[in-house]
Structure formats: C-alpha cells, structure tokens
Write an enzyme that holds these catalytic residues in place. Structure first.
Site, PDB file in Angstrom:
ATOM      1  N   SER A 121      -4.237  -4.203   0.848  1.00  0.00           N
ATOM      2  CA  SER A 121      -3.042  -3.381   0.955  1.00  0.00           C
ATOM      3  C   SER A 121      -3.217  -2.232   1.763  1.00  0.00           C
ATOM      4  O   SER A 121      -2.480  -1.226   2.134  1.00  0.00           O
ATOM      5  CB  SER A 121      -2.617  -3.031  -0.403  1.00  0.00           C
ATOM      6  OG  SER A 121      -3.846  -2.653  -1.044  1.00  0.00           O
ATOM      7  N   HIS A 142       0.535  -9.509   2.876  1.00  0.00           N
ATOM      8  CA  HIS A 142       0.376  -8.706   1.716  1.00  0.00           C
ATOM      9  C   HIS A 142       1.609  -8.798   0.700  1.00  0.00           C
ATOM     10  O   HIS A 142       2.572  -8.458   0.978  1.00  0.00           O
ATOM     11  CB  HIS A 142       0.798  -7.215   2.366  1.00  0.00           C
ATOM     12  CG  HIS A 142       0.282  -6.071   1.252  1.00  0.00           C
ATOM     13  ND1 HIS A 142       1.300  -4.937   1.476  1.00  0.00           N
ATOM     14  CD2 HIS A 142      -0.486  -6.238   0.097  1.00  0.00           C
ATOM     15  CE1 HIS A 142       0.809  -4.182   0.465  1.00  0.00           C
ATOM     16  NE2 HIS A 142       0.029  -4.950  -0.467  1.00  0.00           N
ATOM     17  N   GLU A 154       4.707  -8.934   3.119  1.00  0.00           N
ATOM     18  CA  GLU A 154       4.361  -8.503   4.477  1.00  0.00           C
ATOM     19  C   GLU A 154       3.639  -9.394   5.303  1.00  0.00           C
ATOM     20  O   GLU A 154       2.406  -9.532   4.987  1.00  0.00           O
ATOM     21  CB  GLU A 154       3.659  -6.869   4.433  1.00  0.00           C
ATOM     22  CG  GLU A 154       4.931  -5.956   3.610  1.00  0.00           C
ATOM     23  CD  GLU A 154       4.461  -4.570   3.663  1.00  0.00           C
ATOM     24  OE1 GLU A 154       4.970  -3.447   3.632  1.00  0.00           O
ATOM     25  OE2 GLU A 154       3.181  -4.497   3.275  1.00  0.00           O
ATOM     26  N   ASN A 192       3.861   0.493   1.751  1.00  0.00           N
ATOM     27  CA  ASN A 192       2.977   1.778   1.113  1.00  0.00           C
ATOM     28  C   ASN A 192       3.251   3.127   2.264  1.00  0.00           C
ATOM     29  O   ASN A 192       2.896   4.030   1.818  1.00  0.00           O
ATOM     30  CB  ASN A 192       1.659   1.203   1.136  1.00  0.00           C
ATOM     31  CG  ASN A 192       1.353   0.475  -0.026  1.00  0.00           C
ATOM     32  OD1 ASN A 192       2.128   0.710  -1.057  1.00  0.00           O
ATOM     33  ND2 ASN A 192       0.437  -0.178  -0.213  1.00  0.00           N
TER      34      ASN A 192
END
Ligand code: NAI
Length: 506
Positions: A121, A142, A154, A192
């Site tokens: 991540s 991800h 992702e 993120n």
C-alpha cells in the site's frame, strides 16, 4: 467461466493474503497459499472455510460451490509449489528489502509467462520490480481490508510494467467481483493519496483551536454526509497505521505542503493514544462504544435583535428566505442599524477580515457557512470573531436553531470546517488528475468504494460549485499565506466547465 488465471499463488497468509485467496478461489481459480509460518496458512484456511460455511448458511453460496472453493484453496508446503502458477500475489510484510528478495526468489521458480503482483500500500511497485529479469510482468494489485467486502482494487503500473499485464489483472479483478481502477505508480496510488485531505485538514482546524474534534466530526457528518467524521475514522484505523502513512506520502512527495501531517497525531501516537483498539483515541471507548460529550444547549434569548445580511453573502437570497422562514425581523437598509445582528457568509475568508473590509461592527458580526445549501444539510455552522459579543452569539445560535436543526458555533478561521475540508479534498483530487495518476472516472470509483465518501471528490466539487471551491482556496491562500491551499491548475481549468466530466483529455 474460465478465470483469467487458472492457478494463483498467494504469498503471505495474513489479513490480506487470506482475503485475496478467498475471492480468487471463489472466482474459480485454484489457489496455492504460502507463508513462512505454516500455522498462518492453517489458520487462514480455517478462517476462509468458516466464511464460506457462513455464506452457505445465508444462502449466498450453494453447498456444491462451497465444496469446490474448499478444494481449490490449497496450502503450499514450500515456495517451489508455486512453480505452475499463472499469477502470484504477494501480501507479506511491508518492507522493500524483504519484498524485493521474495520477488527475486519467485522469478527463479515460476514460468516466464507468470504475472507477479504486490499488494503493497505504500512502497513503489517500480522499486520492488527493479533488478528483476522481467520487470514488465510485475504490477501492483492493491486490495483493501477486509478484501471480500471492500470491492475495489487498484491495478498499478510500474515504470516498466507491460500494459497488457494491467489489462489482464483488471479483467481478473472483475471476475473476482471487484471493481478495478488503474493507476500509475505514485506515492499512495489513488485511494491513500486522495484520502490525504480529510484527516489532515480536520487536524489543522483542531490544531488552530477553531473547535474541538467532536464538533468537527458532527459538522462533516451532518453537512457533507460522511459516514464517519475524520476523528472517528482515525480512531477506527488507529494512529499507528494512519500517522506513518501521512508521513510517508508527505516525504515521498518531497514535503509537498498539501500532504503535511499534524503534530497532534505524532504526539498522540507517542503517547499510545492510538484509537478504538486500545480503548482510547480522540474519543474514550467504554465497551467498544465512543463516549461523546453532549453538545452545548441552545441558549434562551429574551428579545431577538433584528438581522441584517451582508450584500456580499454567499447564497444571499437563500439566506434571506431561511431567515424569513425562521421568523427573523430582517433589516433591508444599506447598512445595519445600531442594534442589528449582522450576518456575513464568506467563502474562504474569515469573519474578522470580512467585518473589517465591509466596515461592519465586529461586536455584532457572526458568520454562517453557506457553501452547502441549507435544505441539503442537517446542521448549520456559525462562526464568531474575537470581538463578537456573547449576546449576539447567543441570539444567532438561538435564531438558527428555531426550526430544530442542529447548530454548531465555532471560532473564526479562514473558511469554515466544511469549506476547508471539502476544498482540500477537491483540490488534492484535481491534482491527482493533473498528474494523470488515473482517469477522473477511476478516481471517483476508487474514492467512493475505497474510502466510502458520499460522493467522489470531483462530483463533490461540482455539487457545491467549482467556482465556489476555487474562491475558498484562493481566499484561504490569502488568509494563511500557505501554499497548501494553492489551487491545482487542473481545478482552475476545469472549474469553468465542471470537474466530473468523465471524458479524457486527448
Ligand atoms: P499480516 O501481518 O497480517 O500478514 C503478513 C503475513 O506474511 C504473515 O502471516 C507473515 O508470516 C507472512 N510473511 C512475512 N514475510 C514473509 C515471507 N518472506 N514469505 C512468506 N510469508 C511471509 O499483514 P497484512 O495486513 O495482511 O499485510 C500484507 C501486505 O498487504 C502488506 O504489504 C501491507 O502493507 C499490505 N496491505 C495491508 C492492508 C491492511 O489493511 N492490513 C491494506 C492493503 C495492503
């Protein structure tokens, strides 16, 4: 249906590896689960088998399907057992050296056509693939925790990743029942990265003493529709996870001010006050339940003063209508009488500056946040300035609470809580588009599914007006002189035509 990858290896049988193994087996792939700790594999299979039994009980899987899934989820005794895999997903400890070492070992075991992906991540996919013989077959994949419930993944292209690899991974994600979004290999990828605005700006509001964290949570839940306020969310994620992510993304972007973390979380992390899991975060938890102090009561006011509204107030006619509906005595003169409660509704500017610039008596001036239309919000937010008289503050609080809607009164700052947080979220999202990290469409999908926001950040910008968001940012930049509020060029260009236009620029 034949899955894109018939045989899938999963390395790392922790929280993530287990979830990935589950959905891969459900999609029809044979899964070989490997971990350096054999007991972790046994535990993971046990847990997943229990999940499937539960799904059968609820009628979501038939007994035949459950039996098939259980047969397909196999324990790998050694890494050599992964030799016939078409895809290997790595979900081990988040350390670059350990991951690089694992990929080098895998490369020597699997066939040249096998695809290798990492569930990292926060590390660079490009860096993980660097030094391998075939970096073009390495990508990021991800997932989010818990994998079976968080329906987005992702797909990350490293600098040398073959685009056909990403296409096949996206197709496989769909077969597993997940929504793939494609991203370039950049710090924080999409979710993120886009998530930086919410917590950091909220922390800044609290750090400036504008109001307390519980009020910030209430305002963002009630005005924007976030399921959890930023402080509730940080308590749930726990600061030992989220503070290092804030620091990592900030440093990876060479100290870009937009992502600057807060000393508040650094200190709380040092003290071990990290969140719900230890029973003490921003909130205290008793039997797992957050203890929230009651809101200040609505003050009782004898005689309500007349109200005058600034000619430059945002949504001025709507504000007039609201005041009428609330039964206020409205003054319509060019300036307020000597007794009038004076209302301003700035975008980005602070109440103090506005009262000085408009030559209003600051002692009687109160701000109201009109970024979000009143009908769409469950809470009204008022701001005092340092000179506001308490009788005027009480009168405004009482007036705006007359129809039973919740009211928060906060101290003055540039912008109100919602303006600051929403503008920051929209601006960071615009910058993700500017950097072409992903398409605007994938950005919206990633954020709504990965972060659970009520709207994608671009749709959020459109909802409350790109011109308003830009005005908030320009004015915040003036108030704070802080480059963190510098509007992204993408926002400035698209501001005029709408942000969530889903077509790609050529
Ligand atoms: P975890 O700590 O629950 O599980 C990691 C597993 O990997 C352990 O069972 C450990 O024994 C095993 N392991 C460690 N080194 C190994 C090696 N060299 N070879 C084989 N097995 C090894 O970790 P978690 O939470 O499942 O995370 C795994 C990866 O997924 C990390 O890269 C993490 O950053 C990433 N990630 C985690 C998320 C989360 O919310 N937990 C969300 C998204 C990504």
């Amino acid at each position: 249906m034949t899955p894109t990858y018939n045989i899938v290896g999963v390395v790392g049988a922790g929280a993530m590896g287990r979830g990935i193994a589950q959905i891969a087996a459900q999609s029809g792939s044979t899964v070989r689960l490997y971990d350096t700790q054999p007991q972790a594999i046994a535990k993971a299979r046990d847990e997943v088998f229990k999940q499937w039994d539960r799904m059968q009980e609820k009628g979501r899987l038939d007994p035949g399907a459950v039996q098939g899934c259980k047969q397909r989820l196999q324990a790998a005794a050694s890494m050599q057992d992964l030799a016939d895999c078409d895809l290997v997903v790595e979900a081990i400890v988040e350390r670059l050296d350990v991951k690089k070492d694992l990929f080098a070992q895998l490369e020597a075991i699997v066939r040249p056509t096998a695809v290798l992906v990492t569930n990292t991540s926060s590390l660079s996919v490009t860096a993980i693939a660097a030094g391998l013989k075939h970096p073009q077959r390495v990508a990021g994949y991800h997932f989010f925790n818990p994998v079976p419930l968080m329906k987005v993944v992702e797909v990350i292209a490293g600098l040398k990743t073959d685009s056909a690899v990403c296409e096949a991974l996206a197709a496989y994600a769909t077969q597993m029942g997940h929504k793939p979004v494609q991203a370039q290999d950049t710090p924080g990828f999409i979710v993120n990265h886009a998530g930086r605005g919410y917590g950091t700006e909220a922390l800044r509001v609290v750090g400036e003493g504008v109001t307390d964290f519980a009020t910030v949570d209430r305002i963002l839940r009630d005005q924007v529709g976030f399921k959890l306020g930023p402080f509730e969310l940080m308590d749930l994620t726990a600061l030992d996870v989220s503070h290092p992510v804030m620091e990592s993304i900030y440093h990876q972007y060479y100290d870009e001010p937009r992502y600057r973390p807060s000393v508040i979380t650094a200190q709380r992390l040092a003290a071990g006050v990290v969140g719900r899991k230890v029973g003490q975060g921003f909130y205290a938890y008793v039997d797992g339940k957050a203890q929230v102090a009651a809101e200040p009561p609505v003050p009782t006011v004898g005689e309500m003063p007349p109200v005058w509204v600034s000619t430059r107030a945002a949504r001025r006619s709507e504000l007039f209508q609201l005041l009428k509906d609330l039964g206020a005595k409205i003054e319509t003169g060019a300036s307020p009488s000597l007794h009038a409660l004076t209302l301003v509704a700035p975008l980005g500017f602070d109440v103090t500056t506005v009262s000085v610039v408009e030559r209003l008596d600051p002692a009687r001036t109160i701000g109201i946040d009109m970024l979000v239309e009143d009908a769409a919000t469950k809470r009204r937010v008022l701001a005092t300035n340092p000179a506001t008289r308490s009788d005027m503050r009480d009168a405004a609080h009482s007036l705006f609470a007359r129809d039973g809607k919740a009211v928060s009164v906060i101290r003055d700052s540039g912008g109100f809580v919602t303006q600051r947080v929403v503008a920051t979220i929209v601006n960071i999202a615009a910058d993700i588009c500017q950097q072409r990290i992903c398409s605007p469409k994938d950005l919206e999908t990633a954020v709504t599914l990965g972060l659970g926001y009520p709207l994608g950040p671009l749709a959020m910008g459109d909802r409350w007006g790109p011109a308003n968001i830009l005005e908030v940012l320009f004015n915040l930049q003036t108030v704070y002189g802080d480059p963190r509020y510098r509007p992204s060029p993408w926002l400035r260009r698209r501001g005029a035509i709408g942000l969530s236009l889903m077509h790609e620029e050529p």
